[in-house]
Design a protein around this motif. Structure first.
Motif: not given
Length: 380
Positions: A101-112
């Motif tokens: 829901s907060l896609a504009q504020l985050r970055k997803v990686s394998e780690k976290a």
């Protein structure tokens, strides 16, 4: 290492089930609806009203609580139950929904997941290990694995990538949970969007890892109801019959009734309180929009046969007046009325399953919603 089981299945009626989940802070009767107290508070209600309405368990949110007031602070103050004065069973959502829901504020990686706080812009890292650490600091009875939820519709490649990542994170969460006190539980989350074979793969992967319970996530995120129900039908039969099944973020009374018919035991949703704040009451006659002018001169209560005082005693005219006037009391009354209705629905479902008459109850309840009375058939 085998995972202890804290769930007793008491009766079944078709696929519908009723049971008892024992937590460090008390017993949860299932099927159960968990009112959502995202930041350690139930919007518009006191905890005593939540308890009096019949709720055994409530939900808090890892993402919001780790940002404010902070997991370490809550732990120092005795844990989430003591901090909030709820003092009953509590499940904490890991923050996976906010990853979506907060896609504009985050970055997803394998780690976290790395994101900026929506409060002050601070850089935050939420890994599977940190998600479990926060939930252990909060002291929740039931913790959830960190997962990535994809809003539907989506491309199959995106759904599969998120599902596989969620499985790898589930394994990391389980390792991190090994230090949890006895009796506390960790649930895995079945992902896979609207693709049956991905749902199957996710469920089987989680079962191989072994969890205290299993949630079905990534639904009620934009797909039609028939797709949601179809995915429940794909996933639920695969999950162990002796473990609780939790459908995350659902939903309307109809959604829950139909999901119980497909083997679901636990639910949560902001809908009772959110709709209450917007002037909508849930009743056994269906939703009633108290903003509509037709209620302005109506002296009748929402339901004179209800066992909840505000539902039985407050006139539609008064509730209409409060909502139209912007009085806080209007939102408070409708929120408690809605929570009480959801809990009454769960109680009636449990009793019907125990009697072996769930299908009759299901059909009668749907007929009541569809027929209602003239003033109760407003569009929500």
């Amino acid at each position: 290492m085998s995972v202890p089981n804290h769930f007793d299945l008491l009766a079944t009626d078709g696929a519908a089930r009723t049971g008892r989940l024992t937590t460090p802070h008390g017993v949860v009767r299932t099927p159960a609806f968990m009112p959502v107290g995202t930041a350690g508070a139930m919007k518009g209600l006191h905890w005593r009203e939540v308890r009096d309405a019949g709720a055994d368990i409530v939900l808090g949110n890892t993402y919001h609580l780790m940002l404010r007031p902070g997991a370490e602070r809550i732990a120092a103050l005795g844990g989430l139950q003591r901090f909030t004065t709820w003092n009953g069973p509590m499940l904490t959502d890991s923050g996976g929904f906010q990853v979506m829901s907060l896609a504009q504020l985050r970055k997803v990686s394998e780690k976290a997941v790395n994101f900026r706080s929506h409060i002050d812009g601070a850089a935050i890292e939420l890994s599977p290990e940190r998600a479990i650490e926060v939930q252990l600091l909060l002291g929740s009875d039931i913790a959830m694995q960190l997962d990535e939820c994809v809003r539907l519709p989506a491309e199959r490649a995106d759904i599969e990538r998120a599902m596989q990542l969620s499985l790898r994170w589930a394994e990391r969460c389980k390792r991190a949970f090994e230090t949890a006190p006895d009796g506390h539980m960790l649930f895995g989350i079945v992902q896979g969007g609207d693709v049956p074979e991905l749902r199957h793969a996710s469920a089987r992967g989680l079962i191989e890892l072994g969890f205290h319970g299993y949630a079905i996530g990534g639904l009620a995120v934009g797909e039609p109801q028939e797709v949601m129900l179809a995915m429940i039908e794909e996933a639920a039969p695969i999950l162990p019959a002796d473990r609780p099944r939790y459908l995350m973020g659902v939903g309307t009374p109809e959604d829950m009734l139909e999901a119980v018919a497909r083997g679901i035991d636990m639910f949560d949703c902001v809908m009772p309180t959110r709709n209450g704040r917007h002037g909508v009451a849930f009743t056994r006659f269906g939703p009633v929009n108290l903003r509509n002018a037709r209620h302005a001169d109506d002296p009748r209560p929402l339901d004179e046969a209800s066992d909840w005082p505000s539902t039985r005693n407050c006139s539609r005219a008064y509730l209409h007046h409060l909502i139209k006037s912007g009085e806080t009391l209007g939102a408070m009354l409708l929120s408690e009325i809605n929570i009480a209705y959801y809990q009454r629905l769960m109680r009636d479902i449990r009793e019907a399953i125990t009697r072996g008459s769930f299908e009759t109850f299901r059909m009668q309840t749907r007929a009541d919603w569809e027929q209602g009375d003239i003033a109760s058939r407003d569009p929500a």
